[in-house]
Design a protein around this motif. Structure first.
Motif, PDB file in Angstrom:
ATOM      1  N   GLY A 192      -6.569  -1.846  -4.814  1.00 53.72           N
ATOM      2  CA  GLY A 192      -6.682  -0.767  -5.781  1.00 53.72           C
ATOM      3  C   GLY A 192      -6.097   0.530  -5.285  1.00 53.72           C
ATOM      4  N   ARG A 193      -5.937   1.460  -6.213  1.00 56.66           N
ATOM      5  CA  ARG A 193      -5.326   2.760  -5.924  1.00 56.66           C
ATOM      6  C   ARG A 193      -6.102   3.569  -4.909  1.00 56.66           C
ATOM      7  NH1 ARG A 193      -5.612   3.882 -11.595  1.00 56.66           N
ATOM      8  NH2 ARG A 193      -6.974   5.540 -10.880  1.00 56.66           N
ATOM      9  N   ASP A 194      -7.403   3.350  -4.786  1.00 57.88           N
ATOM     10  CA  ASP A 194      -8.193   4.126  -3.825  1.00 57.88           C
ATOM     11  C   ASP A 194      -7.692   3.952  -2.393  1.00 57.88           C
ATOM     12  OD1 ASP A 194      -9.728   5.192  -5.793  1.00 57.88           O
ATOM     13  OD2 ASP A 194     -11.552   4.094  -5.284  1.00 57.88           O
ATOM     14  N   GLY A 195      -6.919   2.911  -2.123  1.00 60.84           N
ATOM     15  CA  GLY A 195      -6.396   2.679  -0.782  1.00 60.84           C
ATOM     16  C   GLY A 195      -5.069   3.348  -0.511  1.00 60.84           C
ATOM     17  N   LEU A 196      -4.538   4.106  -1.474  1.00 61.40           N
ATOM     18  CA  LEU A 196      -3.239   4.755  -1.317  1.00 61.40           C
ATOM     19  C   LEU A 196      -3.389   6.252  -1.104  1.00 61.40           C
ATOM     20  CD1 LEU A 196      -1.233   3.033  -4.194  1.00 61.40           C
ATOM     21  CD2 LEU A 196      -1.077   2.551  -1.753  1.00 61.40           C
ATOM     22  N   SER A 197      -2.434   6.817  -0.375  1.00 61.82           N
ATOM     23  CA  SER A 197      -2.391   8.274  -0.224  1.00 61.82           C
ATOM     24  C   SER A 197      -1.767   8.876  -1.486  1.00 61.82           C
ATOM     25  CB  SER A 197      -1.549   8.638   1.001  1.00 61.82           C
ATOM     26  OG  SER A 197      -0.193   8.308   0.766  1.00 61.82           O
ATOM     27  N   GLU A 198      -1.848  10.188  -1.612  1.00 59.88           N
ATOM     28  CA  GLU A 198      -1.266  10.874  -2.780  1.00 59.88           C
ATOM     29  C   GLU A 198       0.238  10.616  -2.874  1.00 59.88           C
ATOM     30  OE1 GLU A 198      -2.783  12.501  -5.299  1.00 59.88           O
ATOM     31  OE2 GLU A 198      -4.634  11.806  -4.371  1.00 59.88           O
ATOM     32  N   ALA A 199       0.941  10.618  -1.753  1.00 57.06           N
ATOM     33  CA  ALA A 199       2.389  10.393  -1.761  1.00 57.06           C
ATOM     34  C   ALA A 199       2.726   8.988  -2.257  1.00 57.06           C
ATOM     35  CB  ALA A 199       2.961  10.607  -0.364  1.00 57.06           C
ATOM     36  N   GLU A 200       1.935   8.011  -1.850  1.00 54.20           N
ATOM     37  CA  GLU A 200       2.182   6.635  -2.287  1.00 54.20           C
ATOM     38  C   GLU A 200       1.888   6.452  -3.770  1.00 54.20           C
ATOM     39  OE1 GLU A 200       1.325   3.746   1.430  1.00 54.20           O
ATOM     40  OE2 GLU A 200      -0.404   4.910   0.724  1.00 54.20           O
ATOM     41  N   LEU A 201       0.953   7.200  -4.307  1.00 56.13           N
ATOM     42  CA  LEU A 201       0.631   7.107  -5.728  1.00 56.13           C
ATOM     43  C   LEU A 201       1.774   7.598  -6.601  1.00 56.13           C
ATOM     44  CD1 LEU A 201      -3.088   8.227  -5.750  1.00 56.13           C
ATOM     45  CD2 LEU A 201      -2.199   5.967  -6.307  1.00 56.13           C
ATOM     46  N   ASP A 202       2.656   8.437  -6.050  1.00 55.60           N
ATOM     47  CA  ASP A 202       3.777   8.968  -6.814  1.00 55.60           C
ATOM     48  C   ASP A 202       4.989   8.049  -6.822  1.00 55.60           C
ATOM     49  OD1 ASP A 202       2.352  11.222  -7.495  1.00 55.60           O
ATOM     50  OD2 ASP A 202       3.061  12.358  -5.746  1.00 55.60           O
ATOM     51  N   THR A 203       4.980   6.968  -6.032  1.00 52.37           N
ATOM     52  CA  THR A 203       6.125   6.059  -5.996  1.00 52.37           C
ATOM     53  C   THR A 203       6.089   5.142  -7.207  1.00 52.37           C
ATOM     54  OG1 THR A 203       4.937   4.433  -4.680  1.00 52.37           O
ATOM     55  CG2 THR A 203       6.259   6.054  -3.476  1.00 52.37           C
ATOM     56  N   PRO A 204       7.256   4.678  -7.665  1.00 48.25           N
ATOM     57  CA  PRO A 204       7.302   3.808  -8.843  1.00 48.25           C
ATOM     58  C   PRO A 204       6.594   2.475  -8.589  1.00 48.25           C
ATOM     59  CG  PRO A 204       9.519   4.484  -8.171  1.00 48.25           C
ATOM     60  CD  PRO A 204       8.571   4.995  -7.150  1.00 48.25           C
ATOM     61  N   LEU A 205       6.030   1.921  -9.637  1.00 45.75           N
ATOM     62  CA  LEU A 205       5.329   0.643  -9.557  1.00 45.75           C
ATOM     63  C   LEU A 205       6.249  -0.470  -9.083  1.00 45.75           C
ATOM     64  CD1 LEU A 205       2.732  -0.930 -10.142  1.00 45.75           C
ATOM     65  CD2 LEU A 205       3.521  -1.222 -12.482  1.00 45.75           C
ATOM     66  N   ALA A 206       7.535  -0.375  -9.400  1.00 45.89           N
ATOM     67  CA  ALA A 206       8.474  -1.435  -9.029  1.00 45.89           C
ATOM     68  C   ALA A 206       8.568  -1.633  -7.528  1.00 45.89           C
ATOM     69  CB  ALA A 206       9.853  -1.127  -9.599  1.00 45.89           C
TER      70      ALA A 206
END
Length: 140
Positions: free
Chosen positions: A118-132
């Motif tokens: 899930g998204r809770d395991g990502l940093s803010e920078a990683e959340l901004d990368t495209p899903l692809a």
């Protein structure tokens, strides 16, 4: 998968069960008890492996991934294809994945791994990368 965390591996437990079967302490019928639902999930949602069944040696094992989490609502507890997990991981905050190996021939089954995605395991920078860019890596 990039958001995979809190991994629990059940390989030692699996090894102990198989040892008990080989030594005759546990009958094979006792461990070959996959429900019809689990066998159907293996057929329609499972991921084939190259590993032979440790009990019957007739068929290769199939991995079934079950997902659980509050955000999944009615779809919690459903089997999902491995390719669906990265999309869910970027969509949902947190959910658990249970990986069960199944032999469709003799009904051997065993929980082999459990982890959180899930998204809770990502940093803010990683959340901004495209899903692809979040492809799924398989196990085996």
């Amino acid at each position: 998968m990039r958001t995979q965390r809190q991994v629990i591996d059940y390989s030692l437990q699996r090894r102990a069960v198989l040892r008990d079967v080989r030594n005759g302490r546990v009958p094979a019928l006792e461990v070959c008890d996959a429900s019809p639902y689990l066998r159907n999930a293996a057929t329609y949602h499972g991921e084939p492996t190259e590993e032979r069944c440790p009990i019957c040696r007739r068929d290769n094992l199939t991995l079934v991934h079950y997902v659980y989490g509050e955000e999944l609502k009615q779809s919690a507890g459903q089997a999902r294809k491995l390719a669906e997990l990265p999309v869910l991981a970027m969509t949902l905050r947190e959910f658990q994945v249970f990986v069960v190996e199944v032999c469709r021939s003799c009904a051997w089954n065993h929980l082999i791994e459990r982890y959180v995605l899930g998204r809770d395991g990502l940093s803010e920078a990683e959340l901004d990368t495209p899903l692809a860019s979040h492809g799924g890596e398989g196990r085996r």
